[in-house]
Design a protein around this motif. Structure first.
Motif, mmCIF file in Angstrom:
data_model
loop_
_atom_site.group_PDB
_atom_site.id
_atom_site.type_symbol
_atom_site.label_atom_id
_atom_site.label_comp_id
_atom_site.label_asym_id
_atom_site.label_seq_id
_atom_site.Cartn_x
_atom_site.Cartn_y
_atom_site.Cartn_z
ATOM 1 N N ARG A 1 0.842 -1.198 0.000
ATOM 2 C CA ARG A 1 0.000 0.000 0.000
ATOM 3 C C ARG A 1 0.875 1.246 0.000
ATOM 4 O O ARG A 1 1.851 1.324 0.760
ATOM 5 C CB ARG A 1 -0.902 0.013 1.243
ATOM 6 N N ASP A 2 0.536 2.212 -0.869
ATOM 7 C CA ASP A 2 1.250 3.502 -0.908
ATOM 8 C C ASP A 2 2.761 3.294 -0.929
ATOM 9 O O ASP A 2 3.484 3.734 -0.026
ATOM 10 C CB ASP A 2 0.866 4.363 0.299
ATOM 11 N N LEU A 3 3.255 2.642 -1.972
ATOM 12 C CA LEU A 3 4.663 2.266 -2.033
ATOM 13 C C LEU A 3 5.596 3.450 -1.806
ATOM 14 O O LEU A 3 6.581 3.341 -1.066
ATOM 15 C CB LEU A 3 4.966 1.614 -3.394
ATOM 16 N N GLU A 4 5.293 4.585 -2.427
ATOM 17 C CA GLU A 4 6.186 5.732 -2.312
ATOM 18 C C GLU A 4 6.220 6.304 -0.900
ATOM 19 O O GLU A 4 7.157 7.015 -0.541
ATOM 20 C CB GLU A 4 5.760 6.830 -3.303
ATOM 21 N N GLN A 5 5.212 6.002 -0.093
ATOM 22 C CA GLN A 5 5.164 6.507 1.274
ATOM 23 C C GLN A 5 5.740 5.518 2.287
ATOM 24 O O GLN A 5 5.811 5.830 3.485
ATOM 25 C CB GLN A 5 3.704 6.835 1.658
ATOM 26 N N GLN A 6 6.149 4.350 1.831
ATOM 27 C CA GLN A 6 6.664 3.327 2.742
ATOM 28 C C GLN A 6 8.090 3.647 3.183
ATOM 29 O O GLN A 6 8.829 4.332 2.472
ATOM 30 C CB GLN A 6 6.630 1.955 2.062
ATOM 31 N N PRO A 7 8.499 3.137 4.338
ATOM 32 C CA PRO A 7 9.894 3.307 4.766
ATOM 33 C C PRO A 7 10.860 2.669 3.773
ATOM 34 O O PRO A 7 10.469 1.824 2.954
ATOM 35 C CB PRO A 7 9.940 2.574 6.124
ATOM 36 N N VAL A 8 12.109 3.062 3.858
ATOM 37 C CA VAL A 8 13.120 2.565 2.929
ATOM 38 C C VAL A 8 13.175 1.043 2.936
ATOM 39 O O VAL A 8 13.245 0.400 1.885
ATOM 40 C CB VAL A 8 14.507 3.139 3.284
ATOM 41 N N ALA A 9 13.145 0.433 4.121
ATOM 42 C CA ALA A 9 13.281 -1.022 4.217
ATOM 43 C C ALA A 9 12.178 -1.735 3.449
ATOM 44 O O ALA A 9 12.430 -2.714 2.733
ATOM 45 C CB ALA A 9 13.275 -1.451 5.683
ATOM 46 N N THR A 10 10.947 -1.247 3.571
ATOM 47 C CA THR A 10 9.820 -1.873 2.867
ATOM 48 C C THR A 10 9.965 -1.714 1.361
ATOM 49 O O THR A 10 9.715 -2.659 0.598
ATOM 50 C CB THR A 10 8.493 -1.258 3.340
#
Length: 322
Positions: free
Chosen positions: A299-308
């Protein structure tokens, strides 16, 4: 241009291009932070105290900001200050810019120190046995500081957990709706029949599902997507499977097969890892529907933390066929 059009009181009549250039060159993050503090504290003095700066310096920065924007941003009155309509717009953008800067700072430090973080993932049992061991082996070599929490779940549960935000990445197969999620193909697997070593089918290399259904079956739990598929395909053949045993999980299916309680259907990636001494033989099924194509969702890939984001890119960049 109509020369009769007047500028708002206290504002110079400047072109949009000149205003834009003036704002870009004079806007700074310290002033934005002070502006947010003023609105939140409803006072220049309290904002100055909060940010450890002289009130006169705060007033000067806000005056410069209003001059640069050619717009009144704050209303001053006896009880304090409050934002104008333009000030509310400035507040929203200022908060966004400061938040993005904080995320950038965190991300840069992650790269500088070696990426750290925690990634929560849900996947089917077959993916746990067939796909993830090799995929995670290479990932952990690249990013040894990232912790991975991986658990088994049905395809539907994995997608729902990502939608709810209770897990970061899900691996699923089948036609499951995943609205508002980023979904990318991940890897493929196929189903095979497993029979006891002395079963009548144990000497054949391939078999039709209809011929498998001539024998006692070991079923999986009713909520399993695989069990639903097998029942549906049997119904299309006009056959009702015969079974006295229903279990949860591929390991349990194989144990029941080993005990000569029926024929099981499991993923090839799982059957391939069975010990040669297990007393079980795997047989290819001839039907096209036995090929299963897995997908990874977030979900919301661009908003995910770096690790995710790194894990998602790793999984989708290492798509394979088992």
């Amino acid at each position: 241009m109509n020369s009769n059009v007047k500028s708002p009181p206290g504002c110079r009549n400047v072109s949009r291009g000149r205003l834009h250039g003036s704002l870009v060159s004079r806007l700074d993050l310290v002033t934005l932070k002070l502006f947010v503090a003023i609105v939140e504290e409803q006072s220049i003095n309290r904002a100055a105290e909060r940010e450890f700066i002289a009130p006169s310096a705060v007033s000067k920065r806000i005056a410069d900001l209003e001059h640069a924007t050619q717009t009144q941003l704050l209303l001053r009155h006896r009880k304090g200050v409050e934002p104008t309509a333009a000030g509310l717009a400035m507040l929203n953008h200022a908060r966004t810019m400061l938040r993005n800067l904080a995320e950038l700072e965190s991300e840069i430090f992650d790269y500088a120190d070696g990426v750290r973080g925690n990634v929560r993932m849900l996947a089917s049992e077959s993916a746990l046995f067939g796909y993830f061991p090799d995929a995670l082996k290479t990932f952990t070599k690249l990013y040894p500081e990232i912790r991975i929490d991986l658990a088994a779940a049905s395809s539907a549960a994995s997608v729902q957990a990502v939608m709810d935000g209770t897990t970061d990445i899900g691996i699923f197969w089948g036609d499951i709706a995943a609205p508002h999620l980023t979904v990318v193909p991940c890897y493929s697997d196929r189903l095979v029949a497993v029979v006891p070593a002395r079963h009548p089918l144990s000497t054949v290399d391939t078999v039709r599902y209809a011929d498998v259904l001539d024998h006692e079956m070991v079923e999986q739990e009713a909520s399993s997507a695989l069990q639903a598929l097998l029942v549906r395909q049997a119904a299309e053949l006009g056959i009702t499977p015969r079974s006295h045993v229903r279990v949860a999980g591929y390991d349990a299916v194989c144990r029941m097969v080993q005990a000569n309680l029926g024929v099981g259907i499991v993923p090839h990636s799982y059957a391939a890892r069975l010990s040669p001494t297990a007393g079980i033989v795997s047989i290819n099924l001839q039907e096209q529907w036995v090929d299963r194509h897995y997908k990874v969702c977030v979900r919301d890939l661009e908003q995910q933390p770096v690790a995710t984001r790194l894990m998602f890119q790793h999984l989708t960049g290492n798509a394979s066929t088992q």
